[in-house]
Scaffold this motif. Structure first.
Motif, PDB file in Angstrom:
ATOM      1  N   GLN A   1       9.380  22.091  24.930  1.00 56.31           N
ATOM      2  CA  GLN A   1       8.730  23.298  25.447  1.00 56.31           C
ATOM      3  C   GLN A   1       9.687  24.111  26.322  1.00 56.31           C
ATOM      4  O   GLN A   1       9.661  25.353  26.304  1.00 56.31           O
ATOM      5  CB  GLN A   1       7.483  22.902  26.256  1.00 56.31           C
ATOM      6  CG  GLN A   1       6.643  24.095  26.707  1.00 56.31           C
ATOM      7  CD  GLN A   1       5.337  23.645  27.332  1.00 56.31           C
ATOM      8  OE1 GLN A   1       4.950  22.495  27.209  1.00 56.31           O
ATOM      9  NE2 GLN A   1       4.648  24.571  27.965  1.00 56.31           N
ATOM     10  N   ASN A   2      10.551  23.463  27.052  1.00 61.90           N
ATOM     11  CA  ASN A   2      11.505  24.154  27.909  1.00 61.90           C
ATOM     12  C   ASN A   2      12.696  24.695  27.136  1.00 61.90           C
ATOM     13  O   ASN A   2      13.418  25.579  27.629  1.00 61.90           O
ATOM     14  CB  ASN A   2      12.006  23.201  29.008  1.00 61.90           C
ATOM     15  CG  ASN A   2      10.904  22.816  29.969  1.00 61.90           C
ATOM     16  OD1 ASN A   2       9.948  23.585  30.174  1.00 61.90           O
ATOM     17  ND2 ASN A   2      11.012  21.604  30.545  1.00 61.90           N
ATOM     18  N   ASN A   3      12.947  24.167  25.939  1.00 59.48           N
ATOM     19  CA  ASN A   3      14.074  24.624  25.107  1.00 59.48           C
ATOM     20  C   ASN A   3      13.570  24.907  23.695  1.00 59.48           C
ATOM     21  O   ASN A   3      13.874  24.180  22.747  1.00 59.48           O
ATOM     22  CB  ASN A   3      15.183  23.576  25.068  1.00 59.48           C
ATOM     23  CG  ASN A   3      15.768  23.297  26.426  1.00 59.48           C
ATOM     24  OD1 ASN A   3      16.577  24.057  26.931  1.00 59.48           O
ATOM     25  ND2 ASN A   3      15.317  22.168  27.036  1.00 59.48           N
TER      26      ASN A   3
ATOM     27  N   GLY B   1       3.369  23.208  24.230  1.00 60.83           N
ATOM     28  CA  GLY B   1       2.873  24.553  24.535  1.00 60.83           C
ATOM     29  C   GLY B   1       1.361  24.617  24.363  1.00 60.83           C
ATOM     30  O   GLY B   1       0.700  23.662  23.923  1.00 60.83           O
ATOM     31  N   SER B   2       0.800  25.802  24.757  1.00 65.16           N
ATOM     32  CA  SER B   2      -0.638  25.998  24.651  1.00 65.16           C
ATOM     33  C   SER B   2      -0.935  27.479  24.476  1.00 65.16           C
ATOM     34  O   SER B   2      -0.122  28.345  24.824  1.00 65.16           O
ATOM     35  CB  SER B   2      -1.336  25.472  25.917  1.00 65.16           C
ATOM     36  OG  SER B   2      -0.890  26.174  27.067  1.00 65.16           O
TER      37      SER B   2
ATOM     38  N   PRO C   1      -1.187  31.063  23.121  1.00 65.16           N
ATOM     39  CA  PRO C   1      -0.296  31.820  22.218  1.00 65.16           C
ATOM     40  C   PRO C   1       1.054  31.143  22.048  1.00 65.16           C
ATOM     41  O   PRO C   1       1.714  31.319  21.020  1.00 65.16           O
ATOM     42  CB  PRO C   1      -0.154  33.171  22.919  1.00 65.16           C
ATOM     43  CG  PRO C   1      -1.332  33.264  23.817  1.00 65.16           C
ATOM     44  CD  PRO C   1      -1.648  31.884  24.251  1.00 65.16           C
ATOM     45  N   SER C   2       1.459  30.353  23.050  1.00 63.64           N
ATOM     46  CA  SER C   2       2.772  29.698  22.966  1.00 63.64           C
ATOM     47  C   SER C   2       2.710  28.326  22.308  1.00 63.64           C
ATOM     48  O   SER C   2       3.681  27.576  22.328  1.00 63.64           O
ATOM     49  CB  SER C   2       3.358  29.567  24.370  1.00 63.64           C
ATOM     50  OG  SER C   2       2.531  28.756  25.188  1.00 63.64           O
ATOM     51  N   PHE C   3       1.586  27.945  21.736  1.00 57.89           N
ATOM     52  CA  PHE C   3       1.443  26.640  21.072  1.00 57.89           C
ATOM     53  C   PHE C   3       2.421  26.568  19.902  1.00 57.89           C
ATOM     54  O   PHE C   3       2.431  27.438  19.031  1.00 57.89           O
ATOM     55  CB  PHE C   3       0.005  26.454  20.592  1.00 57.89           C
ATOM     56  CG  PHE C   3      -0.190  25.193  19.776  1.00 57.89           C
ATOM     57  CD1 PHE C   3      -0.069  23.950  20.350  1.00 57.89           C
ATOM     58  CD2 PHE C   3      -0.468  25.281  18.415  1.00 57.89           C
ATOM     59  CE1 PHE C   3      -0.253  22.809  19.591  1.00 57.89           C
ATOM     60  CE2 PHE C   3      -0.649  24.139  17.669  1.00 57.89           C
ATOM     61  CZ  PHE C   3      -0.540  22.882  18.257  1.00 57.89           C
ATOM     62  N   ASP C   4       3.256  25.534  19.910  1.00 59.19           N
ATOM     63  CA  ASP C   4       4.339  25.437  18.909  1.00 59.19           C
ATOM     64  C   ASP C   4       4.120  24.294  17.922  1.00 59.19           C
ATOM     65  O   ASP C   4       4.688  24.286  16.839  1.00 59.19           O
ATOM     66  CB  ASP C   4       5.663  25.266  19.652  1.00 59.19           C
ATOM     67  CG  ASP C   4       6.854  25.478  18.745  1.00 59.19           C
ATOM     68  OD1 ASP C   4       6.708  26.147  17.721  1.00 59.19           O
ATOM     69  OD2 ASP C   4       7.935  24.935  19.060  1.00 59.19           O
ATOM     70  N   GLY C   5       3.375  23.309  18.298  1.00 61.69           N
ATOM     71  CA  GLY C   5       3.145  22.162  17.415  1.00 61.69           C
ATOM     72  C   GLY C   5       2.916  20.878  18.216  1.00 61.69           C
ATOM     73  O   GLY C   5       2.496  20.914  19.376  1.00 61.69           O
ATOM     74  N   PHE C   6       3.246  19.704  17.595  1.00 59.22           N
ATOM     75  CA  PHE C   6       2.984  18.417  18.233  1.00 59.22           C
ATOM     76  C   PHE C   6       4.188  17.482  18.101  1.00 59.22           C
ATOM     77  O   PHE C   6       4.900  17.498  17.079  1.00 59.22           O
ATOM     78  CB  PHE C   6       1.786  17.708  17.577  1.00 59.22           C
ATOM     79  CG  PHE C   6       0.505  18.471  17.634  1.00 59.22           C
ATOM     80  CD1 PHE C   6      -0.368  18.306  18.691  1.00 59.22           C
ATOM     81  CD2 PHE C   6       0.162  19.357  16.599  1.00 59.22           C
ATOM     82  CE1 PHE C   6      -1.567  19.004  18.713  1.00 59.22           C
ATOM     83  CE2 PHE C   6      -1.025  20.042  16.641  1.00 59.22           C
ATOM     84  CZ  PHE C   6      -1.902  19.875  17.698  1.00 59.22           C
ATOM     85  N   ILE C   7       4.391  16.728  19.144  1.00 58.58           N
ATOM     86  CA  ILE C   7       5.228  15.524  19.037  1.00 58.58           C
ATOM     87  C   ILE C   7       4.243  14.377  18.788  1.00 58.58           C
ATOM     88  O   ILE C   7       3.373  14.087  19.599  1.00 58.58           O
ATOM     89  CB  ILE C   7       6.024  15.273  20.329  1.00 58.58           C
ATOM     90  CG1 ILE C   7       7.026  16.401  20.560  1.00 58.58           C
ATOM     91  CG2 ILE C   7       6.734  13.925  20.268  1.00 58.58           C
ATOM     92  CD1 ILE C   7       8.103  16.474  19.491  1.00 58.58           C
TER      93      ILE C   7
ATOM     94  N   GLU D   1      -6.510  21.749  21.936  1.00 57.84           N
ATOM     95  CA  GLU D   1      -7.504  22.478  22.719  1.00 57.84           C
ATOM     96  C   GLU D   1      -7.386  22.162  24.206  1.00 57.84           C
ATOM     97  O   GLU D   1      -7.467  23.062  25.058  1.00 57.84           O
ATOM     98  CB  GLU D   1      -8.902  22.123  22.215  1.00 57.84           C
ATOM     99  CG  GLU D   1     -10.009  22.840  22.986  1.00 57.84           C
ATOM    100  CD  GLU D   1     -11.389  22.447  22.482  1.00 57.84           C
ATOM    101  OE1 GLU D   1     -12.386  22.774  23.157  1.00 57.84           O
ATOM    102  OE2 GLU D   1     -11.477  21.784  21.420  1.00 57.84           O
ATOM    103  N   MET D   2      -7.172  20.867  24.532  1.00 54.00           N
ATOM    104  CA  MET D   2      -7.157  20.453  25.932  1.00 54.00           C
ATOM    105  C   MET D   2      -5.738  20.396  26.512  1.00 54.00           C
ATOM    106  O   MET D   2      -5.565  20.208  27.702  1.00 54.00           O
ATOM    107  CB  MET D   2      -7.815  19.082  26.072  1.00 54.00           C
ATOM    108  CG  MET D   2      -9.250  19.064  25.569  1.00 54.00           C
ATOM    109  SD  MET D   2     -10.012  17.428  25.688  1.00 54.00           S
ATOM    110  CE  MET D   2     -10.024  17.210  27.443  1.00 54.00           C
ATOM    111  N   ASN D   3      -4.729  20.551  25.623  1.00 48.96           N
ATOM    112  CA  ASN D   3      -3.313  20.532  26.021  1.00 48.96           C
ATOM    113  C   ASN D   3      -2.968  19.236  26.777  1.00 48.96           C
ATOM    114  O   ASN D   3      -2.253  19.245  27.769  1.00 48.96           O
ATOM    115  CB  ASN D   3      -2.976  21.743  26.894  1.00 48.96           C
ATOM    116  CG  ASN D   3      -1.471  21.932  27.037  1.00 48.96           C
ATOM    117  OD1 ASN D   3      -0.698  21.557  26.152  1.00 48.96           O
ATOM    118  ND2 ASN D   3      -1.043  22.497  28.167  1.00 48.96           N
TER     119      ASN D   3
END
Length: 535
Positions: free
Chosen positions: A75-77, A169-170, A172-178, A143-145
């Motif tokens: 998320q930071n990079n 992310g969450s 609009p910035s939600f990018d996916g999942f680890i 949904e709950m981040n």
């Protein structure tokens, strides 16, 4: 009658009761010992299961936090190159103790890549919304981040396991999942948990409904499973286990076996001792009764001895007067034959009565020895006179070899003479005409040894030990008169025992017999009293 005598008829009953009681008590003690050991083992197993649960919870939560750190870096990079990102994922997998693989799932819920690739090819490009449990966990995490743990699922790589979905992310910035992939088969690869696989049959339980074997092939002991909860977010998971034979054997002591063996041995020993004591008591009572009966018999024979001997002596005396024609001829010659028959029968009957009375007196312990200094040559000469008629009638050669320098014998005169008479009479009776009889006397370091030998018919080897028993009149026994009471050698043996001497017999059938009498040189008392030893 005492307690033990009352059991003499059923002497096995009391020992059997004691044995059964001992076995019962030993069994109870052994069961109590096993029960205490079982409870201790169960407590140890519960502690071990709880320890496994805590350790596994720590590992799972540590790996979940590692996945969160990885998601934070992403998320930071956001512009991190895929190659660096995947290399970072490989490093995380190698460092984690429970994670089997790490997936990158995009915002469309598709697996873009997975590390390591080997063995996980089937997951690449997979739409994780195809299955309800995966979709539920992904949507809840987005949904709950917050990280979310799926329920137990069947992995596309094969085998049962679960996923930990960490959103990157969450909004609009939600990018996916680890996504961390956890296989049940790999949960215990941590070295700290390896020993648990050999000590327990383990199961992974979800909501107390689903039981998944963690250590298949490891058999427990049939006891109920012990349960401990796992501290994992969002899930009611438990570890259940029951100890294996290895775990139990390592903690089972030998005390129960020692208790049972010792108790059984002590029970048997006490039962045997009681049995032997009762048997001994029974034998002692029987012996006392037998002794009392013998004494009663002896008293009876002694009381009637005068009544038997007085008329018998009169018969013998009158027959001798008539046979000697002291007051003139008796008339017919037939009467003379009858008179000789009466005299012989009377003397024979008197000898039988004397034998019975002597044996009874010895057996009752009432025969007293009056010891004095004796010359064996004088006794031999007296016996020669007594037996001269019988010896001459059979043309037997009787010789006495008694040295003039032989020391005197300290013994009872009447007993020693009776020993000589009985042994010589037997020798004459069973030595054929023209045979030989000899008597030798020698001084030894301990006393006198007198040897009576003959060239008679001999004694069978299997009967040598029997001929000195009272009333032994086997038909094949040459040393008991077929018409007598069988007491001659028994009385001799008893008289020798009274002198604390020894009787030894050697014989060969058809060759003859040698009887050796050993008498001690002197005694401490002038009078001894001893009963005939029972055979």
């Amino acid at each position: 009658m005492n307690f033990f005598t009352a059991f003499s008829t059923f002497k096995w009953l009391l020992p059997l009761v004691i044995l059964l009681m001992g076995i019962g008590g030993t069994t109870w003690l052994t069961r109590e010992q096993l029960s205490r050991e079982g409870a201790a083992i169960n407590d140890a197993a519960q502690i071990a299961i709880s320890s496994i649960s805590r350790e596994l919870s720590l590992i799972l939560n540590k790996d979940i936090r590692a996945l969160q750190r990885m998601a934070g870096r992403r998320q930071n990079n956001p512009e991190m190159m895929e190659g660096i990102w995947r290399a970072d994922a490989r490093n995380y997998v190698s460092d984690m103790e429970a994670v089997s693989a790490i997936e990158w799932v995009d915002s469309q819920f598709r697996v873009k890549w997975i590390e390591p690739i080997a063995g996980n090819e089937a997951a690449i490009g997979l739409d994780l919304m195809f299955e309800e449990r995966r979709a539920e966990s992904l949507l809840s995490a987005a949904e709950m981040n917050v990280p979310h743990v799926t329920r137990v699922i069947e992995l596309v790589q094969g085998g049962a396991g679960f996923l930990v979905c960490v959103p990157v992310g969450s909004g609009p910035s939600f990018d996916g999942f680890i996504v961390g992939v956890f296989k049940f088969a790999d949960l215990f690869k941590a070295s700290v948990l390896q020993t648990a696989l050999g000590d327990f049959e383990l199961q992974f339980r979800e909501d107390d409904v689903l039981d998944i074997p963690v250590s298949p092939g490891v058999a427990g002991n049939g006891n109920p499973f012990l349960v401990s909860a796992l501290e994992v977010p969002d899930r009611d998971w438990k570890i259940a286990g029951r100890p294996t034979a290895v775990f139990i054997s390592q903690r089972r002591s030998q005390l129960a076996v020692i208790t049972f063996g010792t108790g059984l041995l002590v029970s048997i020993l006490i039962s045997c001792l009681v049995y032997f004591y009762i048997s001994l008591e029974h034998q002692m009572v029987a012996r006392r009764h037998a002794d009392e009966a013998n004494k009663e018999k002896s008293r009876f024979l002694a009381s009637i001895s005068h009544d038997l001997r007085t008329p018998l002596n009169a018969i013998i005396g009158f027959s001798e007067l008539m046979n000697g024609k002291v007051f003139g001829a008796v008339g017919s010659e037939k009467y003379e034959g009858y008179i000789r028959g009466i005299n012989g029968a009377g003397n024979y009957l008197l000898s039988l009565i004397n034998d019975l009375l002597d044996h009874s007196a010895i057996e009752a312990g009432e025969r007293q020895l009056h010891k004095e200094t004796l010359n064996l040559q004088d006794i031999a000469d007296e016996c020669d006179v007594v037996l001269r008629t019988e010896i001459a009638a059979k043309s037997i050669d009787l010789t006495f070899d008694i040295s003039e320098r032989l020391p005197p014998l300290f013994a009872d005169y009447r007993a020693v003479k009776q020993i000589f008479i009985n042994l010589l009479s037997n020798a004459v009776k069973f030595t054929p005409p023209g045979g030989r009889i000899w008597v030798r006397a020698r001084a030894t370091r301990k006393g006198h040894k007198i040897e009576f030998g003959d060239s008679g018919i001999g004694i069978p080897e299997n009967q040598i030990g029997e001929v000195t028993k009272p009333f032994f009149t086997e038909q094949d026994d040459p040393y008991h008169s077929r018409n007598g009471t069988g007491l001659g050698l028994a009385i001799v043996n008893s008289l020798i025992d009274l002198h604390e001497g020894k009787l030894d017999i050697t014989s060969r059938v058809g060759k003859g017999t040698v009887i050796r009498v050993s008498l001690p040189r002197s005694g401490d008392n002038d009078k001894l009293r001893c009963s005939l030893r029972p055979n």
